[in-house]
Design an enzyme around this catalytic site. Structure first.
Site, PDB file in Angstrom:
ATOM      1  N   GLU A 177       0.820  -1.207   0.000  1.00 22.92           N
ATOM      2  CA  GLU A 177       0.000   0.000   0.000  1.00 22.92           C
ATOM      3  C   GLU A 177       0.854   1.257   0.000  1.00 22.92           C
ATOM      4  O   GLU A 177       1.941   1.287   0.579  1.00 22.92           O
ATOM      5  CB  GLU A 177      -0.892   0.006   1.250  1.00 22.92           C
ATOM      6  CG  GLU A 177      -1.955  -1.057   1.205  1.00 22.92           C
ATOM      7  CD  GLU A 177      -2.735  -1.206   2.504  1.00 22.92           C
ATOM      8  OE1 GLU A 177      -3.860  -1.694   2.450  1.00 22.92           O
ATOM      9  OE2 GLU A 177      -2.220  -0.834   3.566  1.00 22.92           O
ATOM     10  N   CYS A 211       3.223   8.687   0.492  1.00 22.69           N
ATOM     11  CA  CYS A 211       3.860   7.879   1.533  1.00 22.69           C
ATOM     12  C   CYS A 211       4.081   6.470   0.963  1.00 22.69           C
ATOM     13  O   CYS A 211       3.142   5.768   0.626  1.00 22.69           O
ATOM     14  CB  CYS A 211       2.946   7.849   2.756  1.00 22.69           C
ATOM     15  SG  CYS A 211       3.587   6.867   4.106  1.00 22.69           S
ATOM     16  N   CYS A 217       6.857  -5.859   8.511  1.00 21.11           N
ATOM     17  CA  CYS A 217       7.994  -5.273   9.222  1.00 21.11           C
ATOM     18  C   CYS A 217       8.430  -6.216  10.327  1.00 21.11           C
ATOM     19  O   CYS A 217       7.603  -6.734  11.080  1.00 21.11           O
ATOM     20  CB  CYS A 217       7.630  -3.916   9.809  1.00 21.11           C
ATOM     21  SG  CYS A 217       9.052  -3.085  10.552  1.00 21.11           S
ATOM     22  N   CYS A 268       6.964  -3.183  16.465  1.00 18.24           N
ATOM     23  CA  CYS A 268       6.573  -2.164  17.445  1.00 18.24           C
ATOM     24  C   CYS A 268       5.135  -2.459  17.891  1.00 18.24           C
ATOM     25  O   CYS A 268       4.279  -2.794  17.083  1.00 18.24           O
ATOM     26  CB  CYS A 268       6.668  -0.766  16.849  1.00 18.24           C
ATOM     27  SG  CYS A 268       8.330  -0.387  16.277  1.00 18.24           S
ATOM     28  N   CYS A 316       1.948  -0.619  16.331  1.00 18.90           N
ATOM     29  CA  CYS A 316       1.881  -0.477  14.873  1.00 18.90           C
ATOM     30  C   CYS A 316       1.293  -1.727  14.247  1.00 18.90           C
ATOM     31  O   CYS A 316       1.740  -2.841  14.504  1.00 18.90           O
ATOM     32  CB  CYS A 316       3.286  -0.210  14.333  1.00 18.90           C
ATOM     33  SG  CYS A 316       3.378  -0.227  12.536  1.00 18.90           S
ATOM     34  N   CYS A 323      -1.024   6.617   9.911  1.00 16.11           N
ATOM     35  CA  CYS A 323       0.237   6.052  10.383  1.00 16.11           C
ATOM     36  C   CYS A 323      -0.012   4.756  11.124  1.00 16.11           C
ATOM     37  O   CYS A 323      -0.862   4.683  12.009  1.00 16.11           O
ATOM     38  CB  CYS A 323       0.906   6.990  11.380  1.00 16.11           C
ATOM     39  SG  CYS A 323       1.317   8.562  10.697  1.00 16.11           S
TER      40      CYS A 323
END
Ligand code: SAH
Ligand code: SF4
Length: 347
Positions: free
Chosen positions: A91, A104, A111, A115, A118, A338
Site C-alpha cells: 500500500e 507515503c 515489518c 513495534c 503499529c 500512520c
C-alpha cells in the site's frame, strides 16, 4: 534481475555496454523507465528495433504493477493497493495538504521490528521491496494524480518513505530508490522533498548520513529506555543513548533539521514528565517534532490521549522553543493513517 526498472542509471550503463550498444542508449532507457512510465519494451520507440528484440530475447521486461484498489478518505487522503508480481500486496498513500501532495511509500511488505503500537509490525516480517516495486508505487500514484485523481493537485510534490516496513532494513535497495527519486534525469524530486523515516537502526543511520542527503525522520516515541524497550523492541539493540548520539553527529546540510516523530499513547508516554524529559533529551539536536496522537486498531490495547493531554504536551515543547506540530491523523476511516497499513489484498 530482469525487470529493467531494477536498474539505476549506472546499472543501465553496464547493461547497454554488455549489449554492445552506444552509451547514450542508457540515457534513453533511463528516461523512458523513470520519467515516461512505459509498460513494455516496445513502447521505447527511439531504441533500435533490433536492440529491443535482443533485450526481450535476453529475458528483460518491464514489470507491470497493477493498482488493485483505491480508497478515498473523507479528508481527501487516497490509499492505493498495488498487486506485485509474486501475488503480495503493498500500500501507498497520497496525502493532499495545502500546496503539497505527499506520497507515503512502503519499503517492505510487513515489518520485522514489531513495534507494539503499529499494525504493520503486527503482521510480522515481510520481504524487502525491490527498486522496481518502490518506483512502481511512485509511477502508479503519479499517473493517477496526473489523470485527475485528486482535485486541485496535478502532481506529487513530496515523497516520504514512511509506509509499510523499516526502510533502513532494506538499505541497499532504498538507497538506489533514493538515487532514482532525486536524479533530475529520472524522477527529479528535490532532496529537500524526500524523507526517510526510521525506528532507529543506528548503524544504518550513520551510513545514510554518508550516503545520501535527503531528510531524516526518527520515530522516537518514548523518553526512557524502559518505555521504549516495551514499545519498540529495537530499543533493546540500540537504546536511546546510542540513538541520540548518532543523531547528534548526523551530518545535516545548512538549514536542515531532523524530524522527531512521537506517537502519543494515553498513559504510556504522554505525561508532563515525558514532555520535559523530551526537552532535555533533544537538546543540541537541530530538530522539529511531530506529535502523532495514537491511531488505535482492534486488539492493540492502547488508547489515544484526549485533546487536553496532547495540547499540554505540545505546549511544553513549544514553550521550550522547539518547533512542534501535532500531525492531524489523515485517512483514519480507510485505514491509511500512520501504522495502519497492512497490504491486505482485500483492502
Ligand atoms: N518503520 C519506519 C517507517 C514506517 S512507520 C518507522 O518506524 O519510522 C511510520 C510512522 O508511523 C512512525 O513514526 C511510527 O511511529 C508511526 N506509527 C506506527 N503506528 C502508529 C499508530 N498506530 N498510530 C500513530 N502512529 C503510528
Ligand atoms: Fe516497523 Fe515502523 Fe511499524 Fe515499527 S513503527 S513496526 S519499525 S513499520
Amino acid at each position: 534481475m530482469k525487470d529493467l526498472r531494477d536498474y539505476t542509471y549506472d546499472g543501465l550503463k553496464d547493461l547497454v555496454e554488455r549489449f554492445g550498444e552506444r552509451p547514450y542508449r542508457a540515457r534513453q532507457l533511463h528516461a523512458w523507465l523513470f520519467r515516461g512510465g512505459v509498460e513494455s519494451i516496445d513502447e521505447m520507440t527511439d531504441l533500435p528495433k533490433d536492440f529491443r528484440r535482443r533485450l526481450r530475447d535476453g529475458g528483460f521486461y518491464i514489470g507491470v504493477v497493477e493498482v488493485l484498489k483505491t480508497r478515498r478518505s473523507v479528508d481527501g487522503t487516497v490509499k492505493l493497493l498495488l498487486g506485485l508480481e509474486d501475488g503480495s500486496g503493498v500500500e501507498c498513500v497520497l496525502i493532499p495538504d495545502g500546496k503539497r501532495l505527499t506520497l507515503c511509500v512502503s519499503t517492505q511488505c510487513g515489518c520485522s521490528l514489531g513495534c507494539r503500537f503499529c499494525m504493520t509490525g503486527g503482521i510480522g516480517p515481510g520481504r524487502n521491496l525491490r527498486l522496481s516495486e518502490m518506483t512502481a508505487e511512485v509511477l502508479a500514484a503519479s499517473s493517477l494524480v496526473g489523470s485527475g485523481l485528486i482535485e486541485g493537485y496535478g502532481r506529487i510534490t513530496n515523497v516520504v518513505l514512511m509506509g509499510m516496513g523499516e526502510p533502513l532494513l532494506n538499505y541497499d535497495e532504498v538507497l538506489r530508490f533514493i538515487t532514482v527519486l532525486t536524479d533530475p534525469k529520472a524522477m527529479g524530486f528535490s532532496t529537500r522533498r524526500v524523507t526517510v523515516s526510521t525506528a532507529g537502526v543506528v548503524p544504518a543511520i550513520k551510513r545514510l548520513g554518508r550516503d545520501a542527503d535527503i531528510n531524516l525522520a526518527v520515530s522516537l516515541n518514548a523518553t526512557t529506555d524502559v518505555v521504549r524497550d516495551r514499545l519498540m523492541p529495537i530499543n533493546r539493540r540500540h537504546p536511546l543513548k546510542e540513538l541520540l548520539a548518532a543523531l547528534r553527529s548526523y551530518p545535516l546540510r545548512k538549514g536542515r533539521r531532523i524530524t522527531m516523530e512521537y506517537v502519543l499513547i494515553k498513559g504510556v508516554n504522554d505525561s508532563r514528565d515525558d514532555a520535559y524529559r523530551l526537552v532535555r533529551l533533544l537538546k543540541g539536536i537541530p530538530c522539529k517534532i511531530n506529535l502523532i496522537p495514537f491511531n488505535p486498531f482492534p486488539g492493540c490495547g492502547f488508547e489515544r490521549p484526549g485533546h487536553e493531554r496532547v495540547e499540554t504536551f505540545w505546549r511544553i515543547l513549544s514553550d521550550n522553543h522547539y518547533s512542534v506540530v501535532t500531525r492531524a491523523s489523515r485517512g483514519m476511516d480507510i485505514e491509511a493513517a500512520c501504522g495502519q497499513l497492512q497490504g491486505k489484498r482485500g483492502l
